[in-house]
Design a protein around this motif. Structure first.
Motif, short mmCIF file in Angstrom:
data_model
loop_
_atom_site.label_atom_id
_atom_site.label_comp_id
_atom_site.label_asym_id
_atom_site.label_seq_id
_atom_site.Cartn_x
_atom_site.Cartn_y
_atom_site.Cartn_z
N ARG A 52 0.83 -1.20 0.00
CA ARG A 52 0.00 0.00 0.00
C ARG A 52 0.86 1.25 0.00
O ARG A 52 0.62 2.21 -0.74
CB ARG A 52 -0.90 0.01 1.23
N GLY A 53 1.89 1.25 0.84
CA GLY A 53 2.78 2.41 0.89
C GLY A 53 3.56 2.59 -0.40
O GLY A 53 3.74 3.72 -0.87
N ALA A 54 4.03 1.50 -0.99
CA ALA A 54 4.79 1.60 -2.23
C ALA A 54 3.91 2.09 -3.38
O ALA A 54 4.36 2.90 -4.21
CB ALA A 54 5.39 0.24 -2.58
N GLY A 94 3.16 9.39 -6.20
CA GLY A 94 3.64 10.70 -5.79
C GLY A 94 3.07 11.23 -4.50
O GLY A 94 3.07 12.43 -4.27
N ARG A 95 2.60 10.36 -3.63
CA ARG A 95 2.11 10.84 -2.35
C ARG A 95 2.55 9.91 -1.23
O ARG A 95 2.97 8.77 -1.47
CB ARG A 95 0.59 10.96 -2.35
N ARG A 96 2.48 10.39 -0.02
CA ARG A 96 2.88 9.62 1.15
C ARG A 96 1.64 9.13 1.88
O ARG A 96 0.73 9.91 2.16
CB ARG A 96 3.73 10.48 2.08
N LEU A 137 -2.31 2.45 5.57
CA LEU A 137 -1.52 1.30 5.15
C LEU A 137 -2.29 0.00 5.24
O LEU A 137 -2.06 -0.92 4.46
CB LEU A 137 -0.24 1.22 5.99
N LEU A 138 -3.21 -0.09 6.20
CA LEU A 138 -4.00 -1.31 6.33
C LEU A 138 -5.32 -1.23 5.58
O LEU A 138 -6.00 -2.24 5.40
CB LEU A 138 -4.27 -1.60 7.80
N ALA A 197 -6.16 -3.46 2.31
CA ALA A 197 -5.12 -4.48 2.24
C ALA A 197 -5.68 -5.88 2.02
O ALA A 197 -4.94 -6.85 2.02
CB ALA A 197 -4.29 -4.47 3.52
N ARG A 198 -6.99 -6.00 1.88
CA ARG A 198 -7.65 -7.28 1.58
C ARG A 198 -7.25 -8.36 2.58
O ARG A 198 -6.72 -9.41 2.19
CB ARG A 198 -7.33 -7.72 0.16
N PRO A 199 -7.49 -8.14 3.88
CA PRO A 199 -7.06 -9.14 4.87
C PRO A 199 -7.69 -10.50 4.66
O PRO A 199 -7.08 -11.53 4.97
CB PRO A 199 -7.49 -8.53 6.21
N GLY A 200 -8.92 -10.53 4.13
CA GLY A 200 -9.55 -11.82 3.88
C GLY A 200 -8.82 -12.65 2.85
O GLY A 200 -8.95 -13.88 2.82
N ALA A 201 -8.04 -11.98 1.98
CA ALA A 201 -7.26 -12.70 0.97
C ALA A 201 -5.80 -12.80 1.35
O ALA A 201 -5.15 -13.82 1.10
CB ALA A 201 -7.39 -12.00 -0.39
#
Length: 217
Positions: free
Chosen positions: A36-38, A44-46, A52-53, A56-60
């Motif tokens: 997510r961060g990359a 072009g943004r931080r 970050l979470l 993030a598709r935690p189920g996958a």
């Protein structure tokens, strides 16, 4: 052997294989926020920590991390198989988070990406692990022997907790760095082989980030 004090190499080998699989699973889990961060950095943004979470598709990603861990464990039991499994499966979670592909297609796409350009991403992933393994070994052992040389206290009496604390601290840094390496390798491979940078430069304004970073169908 007298007294029944026998050592079983197979038990130690199983322990090492399980440790290798656990490491791979942890790195894969950390790959979700790293990806997510990359992705945000590429645009072009931080990212804020709270982002970050998000998405993030935690189920996958959680089942994918478990699958990676089990696969690496099984491969490590063969010895040389660890090199192949670790090198090729590192991009599974970045693929899930950024490419928008179905979960069942993510492992195969990750393997294909890692094998492109003469398996460049796979080789760099192995080199990254080797580099951090040497750093971890040096710091973990260095802390123990360094404290012993200082003579501040009887290090031998605290050998186990001192060693565990040293390796836990350096592993936390190493696993995060390796997850970030996976995220960067994923995007760099897509830039090299899929023209992702060209696609982003030509994208019209207002396109959502997930659509910008999604893999070509």
């Amino acid at each position: 052997m007298a007294g029944g004090d026998r050592r079983h190499p197979s038990g130690y080998w199983l322990l090492l294989a399980a440790g290798a699989g656990t490491e791979a699973a942890i790195i894969a889990l950390l790959g979700a926020p790293a990806a997510r961060g990359a992705g945000a950095a590429l645009l072009g943004r931080r990212s804020a920590p709270s982002e970050l979470l998000r998405g993030a598709r935690p189920g996958a990603t959680l089942p994918a991390a478990v699958l990676v861990g089990l696969t690496v464990t099984a491969a490590a039991l063969t010895g040389p198989g660890w090199f192949l499994a670790y090198a090729l499966l590192g991009l599974v979670v970045p693929v899930l988070v950024l490419d928008g592909v179905p979960a069942h297609r993510a492992p195969w796409r990750a393997v294909r990406l890692a094998g492109r350009v003469g398996a460049r991403a796979a080789a760099i992933r192995l080199l990254g692990y080797l580099g951090w393994w040497l750093i971890r070994l040096g710091i973990g052992l260095g802390v123990y022997y360094g404290l012993g040389m200082l003579g501040l206290f009887d290090v031998s009496a605290w050998a186990l907790p001192v060693t565990i604390a040293a390796f836990t601290a350096v592993n936390a840094l190493a696993y995060s760095a390796l997850a970030c390496l996976d995220a960067v390798l994923h995007l760099e491979t897509r830039i090299r082989t899929e023209g992702l940078d060209i696609r982003l430069s030509r994208a019209p304004a207002g396109v959502p980030e997930p659509a910008l970073l999604a893999a070509y169908r």
